[in-house]
Design an enzyme around this catalytic site. Sequence first.
Site, PDB file in Angstrom:
ATOM      1  N   SER A   1      -9.789   1.419   2.698  1.00  0.00           N
ATOM      2  CA  SER A   1      -8.827   2.556   1.991  1.00  0.00           C
ATOM      3  C   SER A   1      -7.702   0.969   1.549  1.00  0.00           C
ATOM      4  O   SER A   1      -7.234   1.853   0.537  1.00  0.00           O
ATOM      5  CB  SER A   1      -8.357   3.627   2.943  1.00  0.00           C
ATOM      6  OG  SER A   1      -7.292   2.615   4.141  1.00  0.00           O
TER       7      SER A   1
ATOM      8  N   LYS B   1       0.872  -1.229   0.326  1.00  0.00           N
ATOM      9  CA  LYS B   1      -0.471  -0.307   0.306  1.00  0.00           C
ATOM     10  C   LYS B   1       0.057   1.636  -0.046  1.00  0.00           C
ATOM     11  O   LYS B   1       1.461   1.224   0.334  1.00  0.00           O
ATOM     12  CB  LYS B   1      -1.289  -0.483   1.055  1.00  0.00           C
ATOM     13  CG  LYS B   1      -2.144   1.159   1.471  1.00  0.00           C
ATOM     14  CD  LYS B   1      -3.036   0.983   2.525  1.00  0.00           C
ATOM     15  CE  LYS B   1      -4.054   1.545   2.508  1.00  0.00           C
ATOM     16  NZ  LYS B   1      -4.995   1.658   3.988  1.00  0.00           N
TER      17      LYS B   1
ATOM     18  N   SER C   1     -10.270  -0.620   7.394  1.00  0.00           N
ATOM     19  CA  SER C   1      -9.615  -0.294   5.801  1.00  0.00           C
ATOM     20  C   SER C   1      -8.528  -1.594   4.976  1.00  0.00           C
ATOM     21  O   SER C   1      -8.217  -1.590   3.683  1.00  0.00           O
ATOM     22  CB  SER C   1      -8.290   0.871   6.022  1.00  0.00           C
ATOM     23  OG  SER C   1      -9.540   1.519   6.039  1.00  0.00           O
TER      24      SER C   1
END
Lengths: 477, 94, 504
Positions: free
Chosen positions: A147, A72, A171
Amino acid sequence: MSDILALTAADAAEEIAMGRLSAEELFAAYRSRALADRDAGEAGLNCFTWVAESTPAPAPARPLAGVPLAVKDLFCTEGVPSQAGSRILEGYLPPYTATVVRSLADAGAPLLAKTNQDEFAMGSSTENSAYGPVRNPWDRGRVPGGSSGGSAAAVAAGLAPWALGTDTGGSIRQPAALCGIVGLKPTYGSVSRYGMIAFASSLDQAGPITRNVRDAALLLAHMVGHDPCDATSIQFPERVTLPHAERLDGIKLGVPAELSQDGIAPGVQRAFASALARAEELGAERHDVALPHAPHALSAYYVLAPAECSSNLARYDGVRYGMRAQDAEDLLSMYTRTRHDGFGPEVKRRVMLGTYALSSGYYDAYYGRAQRVRTKIAEDFRAAFEQVDFILTPTAPTIAFLLGEKTGDPLAMYLNDYCTVPMSLAGVPAISIPCGLSDGLPVGLQIAGPAFSENRLLEAAHALEMAFEFDGAPARV
Amino acid sequence: MIGRDEVLHVARLARLELGEDEIEPMARELSAVLDHVAKIAELDLSGVPPTSHVVEVTGALRADEPRPCLEREVVLSQAPAVSDEGFLVPSPQA
Amino acid sequence: MSEPSPGAAPVAGGAIVAGVAAERSCEREWEAVIGLEIHVQLATATKMFCSCALSFGEPPNTHTCPVCLGLPGSLPVANARAVHFGLMIGLALGSELAPRSIFHRKNYFYPDLSKGYQISQYDEPLCRGGRLGEVRIHRVHLEEDAAKLIHVGASGRIHGSDASIVDFNRGGTPLAEIVTEPDLRTPEQAGEWLRLLRSTLRALGVSDVNMEEGSLRCDANISLRRACSEQLGVKTELKNMNSFRFIERGIRAEIERQREILQGGGEVVQETLHFDPDSHAITSLRSKEEAHDYRYFPEPDLVPVATDGAMLQAARESMSELPAERVERLHREYGLSAESARMLAFRGELGDYFEAALAAGCEPPPPAQALANWLTGETLARLGEGEDPGDSRVRPAALAELVGLVSAKRVSVGAARQVLDRLVSDGGDAAAIIEAEGLGAIEGGDALEAIVAAAIEANADAAQRVREGNAKAIGPIVGYVMRETKGRADGTEVARLINAALGA
């Protein structure tokens, strides 16, 4: 899809270790698929903000054998853009690498790509990225969740063998659920946060996003550990092991009414119910438990997380790095214009909310109260875990929704975190595994356990995973 | 309900510029969220201590031993504006 | 009830009148109430929350890392030694050491603050309460220092320049903040107390405590009230006083400023003020609009500091005798005057030298007070007031020997001064110098009596006046003897001999 790309990470590691597969070949294959997605523009999933420019030399005899890892974007990677989905960090190149990324690279999982995400990890759909939304491989008109949407979509689509995500209020778990794969949020403190661009410090945790439970365990095993650079990190009390369980005999499963009824879409309810039935067939005992303060968890979370974020994001001021608004006539307008231009609408909302909640006159009513609600929620979980081994809920209240469906209503978006936020506030570990479909789209089952119960949690998840026999093929690109 | 003045005050504290057309929507959105989170006001939390750290750890102190610093050129390499080996900014109260 | 005696009424009336007069006078008088806020840079090897070595004037931005630069993803970790020093300060000040203290974030925007917040302590500080001398301590806590802002542009001051350059070398340096209760009443008292604090901290070894270098900074909170009032007036905060002299001047100037306002019937505004030591001007540093809302909340990236037995023990073991205790002991053990005891205690190097001299075991032994006087008077006058006698050629044993000989009248004061000159320039032993240069005292005896007789003969007029009762006329006769003996005779003895010879 080529054979080697169909291998799970653990299997690929085994193949490489046995000399039956070349790590370089595997990396090159994934790299070219990642580049293809990036180059496909609107026709692709938009999972990646950066792809490795070359294939690394093989890592001989390392535990993870060179199986590439998508990371990420908010994890700092030295010399590689780390933008956290934000315009304000466009092109930012950190001078150091996050501890967990370094640990995994040392263990033999080299960096394949940086994945797209909601800006500063704020969002549940990855529509808040400054670099465009990510599309759900199950249905490209839908969100992958957020997210960590880029990581989840990449793994679900087979564009990466496994990925790192972060979970603050859900997330990792929620996008895993919406994409039909596995996502684990570890016990708070188990994994170092050093080098993770911060959203809410007391809630953020890095975790694995993988095709199956076994891969999650393998990745987690090389992520946990005390880091002297992170004062909140703890030495995990035992080694993380690979799960093998196929039954749940003697396991007590708790289902809290507060998190499994109101607000949960009917299709999700049905999938959840059938998952519970399956669990009982495996020998588990189902109990009702109460988490009396769970209905207030979302409210507490949307005070605490924005408050911490408003402070964590104060450093984005245009002084030392990142974007700076040009032509500002004085210091004040340099600050205000930089942050106006650099932050997206959701980030601005949360910074405003957080600033308000901490401000003079409001601290006790908001932040102070939310901290106390947090204490009660943690107590609720401790009490529940005295009666049951694990707590089960649907991971998300709905299946993947349409792109643009909830962007006009922040509150509606926040409700996506309804089932996952309580575990974040309590700091307990929770995993999401796909348990079925609703209208052709994946439904996730969340299993939460007491602090540091990851090994047992993974065993239970493994047993259920075997029983569900969920087929993730429709998502593969 | 959070009003315009309050929005501007908070924006100032947060060093966030808000265009004229952004103030009203912000006020509305914040109010909606605040109304929702105000639910926590319903609870009886007397005698409940706040949680700052969810897993109780204390200590975690660092030995007083120097480690290498970053090279200055690396430090300044990402800076938007540099002068005389330092970060150039408009002066405060200029 | 009997009638009051005639004397009672006037007394009572007088008392009432006196009482009223006293009341009016205390109503008219203003009392200054002063509290100090001191920031001490701790002499650790590394910064408060990262492992950068502390910088002392190195080139800009060469002592930084992701943590003190506030780079995305960086995290603080507290310096164990800084905590140790904080505990020592607390012990030295007699504070209560919190078993559990936490860090808080103090949020505000400024270019010298890399994270947009300072990590400090708020309502759970490391130490609470305590006392040093006459002043009570409110609290002691740990925090990190801001970076340096260098203003470029014509004037070089904040106002009126276009741009600034930020140097983050200093950012993150550990600070202990010591806040006193408002127990001080005069600028002199404040300066004196600050000197005591400084020597205490220096004796602890926790800081260089050098105001000129910035390792000791002091702000003052000042308010005025009627002398008989219990309530506190509106206080102002006075900053930018970076020497002891400026602190006293600044406080005095602010007291005067407030007095003028209040005398004129006005009200003092609560604000932060800046003292210009050259012009003595006091200007407002921050306008009311900039009043900060720091939005304190517990620092989530740090865990509480648990002060356990081992840490307390380590802090105690690191403590040497502190100035306040030493004053007391010097006075008690050696019978030194309060002033001598204070001087020797406040400057540790003088106290150490003094005690080493006494411990040398010289014969005849020097009286303690005399030794103290010779050290702080004649010796420092020759070396330089601020010098450390331990660095000079005068060994403690040599000074002790000299003072012992003076007290035993084996050398006159005048001759001893010459011996001291020699010790300062060449070192050596007092007795040996006296021997070598023939500076030994001329005791009474024929030789001296002969010189006295000659002196009287040479100063017949003066001698006559002395015989007639004018004691002061003895001066020239004494002078004659002293010259003849090259100062080796004891002045008092000479006077006695002259008077005896003259039958006065």
